[in-house]
Enzyme design. Structure first.
Site, PDB file in Angstrom:
ATOM      1  CG  HIS A  15      39.030  45.246  39.527  1.00 56.89           C
ATOM      2  ND1 HIS A  15      38.717  45.990  40.139  1.00 56.89           N
ATOM      3  CD2 HIS A  15      40.926  46.193  39.514  1.00 56.89           C
ATOM      4  CE1 HIS A  15      38.903  47.141  40.442  1.00 56.89           C
ATOM      5  NE2 HIS A  15      40.329  46.994  40.588  1.00 56.89           N
ATOM      6  CB  SER A  16      39.608  44.126  42.661  1.00 62.08           C
ATOM      7  OG  SER A  16      39.706  44.323  44.294  1.00 62.08           O
TER       8      SER A  16
END
Length: 243
Positions: free
Chosen positions: A78-79
């Protein structure tokens, strides 16, 4: 045949706790799930130092794969975690069946995370660093987190990020691009163009499976059920490929 295992990697300033809901749901379906907190973050915040860099975090994920002897992995980042899982997958491509970027940076050789940001954005983060190496945490409001309890929890648990994780150039060779199943999940409720650039690159690419979900940046907090369904689909693809 055993079900494909998951390795779920969080983003900057956060920790493995963001994956708790999704991890519980995946385990309930019979999967092994590993959610490492990267060095210097989450419950490992006490290990933060100016020496912690992107390579450190790539090594964290490789350590999970190697020491648990994982095969046919669904690896998800994520991210900022996209920089990490891309680097790990590049070095352990034979172990990865599905590589999933959740509103994440997609690494390129010779580029740091800051190279994907507008110059003023990178400068603001660099200038926020205290002691010369601690990048100030970003608020849950900026991530468009939807639940009030999650907003409070993220703001309470977030920690500063070692600067070298953002500044170090990725050393990927491109081997990760040969992983059988590549997935990008775009959080449509996060209007910042940072992640739209990656979505635009892969949306029409037949090598990628593309999803959009109507929530803020932290999909695993806002829409854990929807994210779990997507990830279970990735595992089903991985299992079919192993037959």
């Amino acid at each position: 045949m055993s079900k494909p295992p998951f390795v779920l990697v969080h983003g900057a300033w956060q920790g493995n706790w963001v994956w708790e809901r999704v991890a519980d749901k995946l385990r309930a379906e019979g999967h092994r799930v590993y959610t490492p907190s990267l060095t210097g973050l989450g419950e490992r915040a006490h290990l933060a130092s100016r020496e912690v860099d992107l390579n450190t975090h790539v090594a964290d994920v490789l350590g999970v794969i190697e020491h648990h002897e994982l095969e046919n992995v669904v690896l998800c980042g994520h991210s900022y975690g996209g920089m990490v899982v891309g680097g790990a997958a590049d070095r352990a491509a034979s172990k990865i069946a599905s590589l999933v970027y959740v509103d994440a940076f997609v690494p390129e050789a010779g580029k740091s995370l800051w190279d994907f940001l507008p110059p003023e954005g990178a400068a603001a983060q660099r200038n926020s660093a205290t002691d010369g190496w601690k990048i100030a945490r970003i608020s849950a409001a900026e991530f468009r987190v939807q639940g009030s309890d999650d907003i409070a929890r993220l703001d309470r648990r977030a920690v500063d990020q070692p600067i070298a994780t953002m500044d170090q150039k990725s050393a990927v060779t491109g081997a990760w691009k040969n992983i059988p199943h590549l997935v990008y999940i775009r959080a449509a409720g996060q209007p910042r163009p940072t992640f739209a650039q990656f979505a635009d690159q892969v949306r029409s690419d037949p090598k990628w499976q593309y999803f959009e979900v109507p929530c803020g940046h932290n999909v695993m907090l806002d829409l854990p059920d929807a994210l779990t369904v997507i990830l279970l689909g990735c595992a089903a693809r991985a299992a079919q490929g192993k037959k």
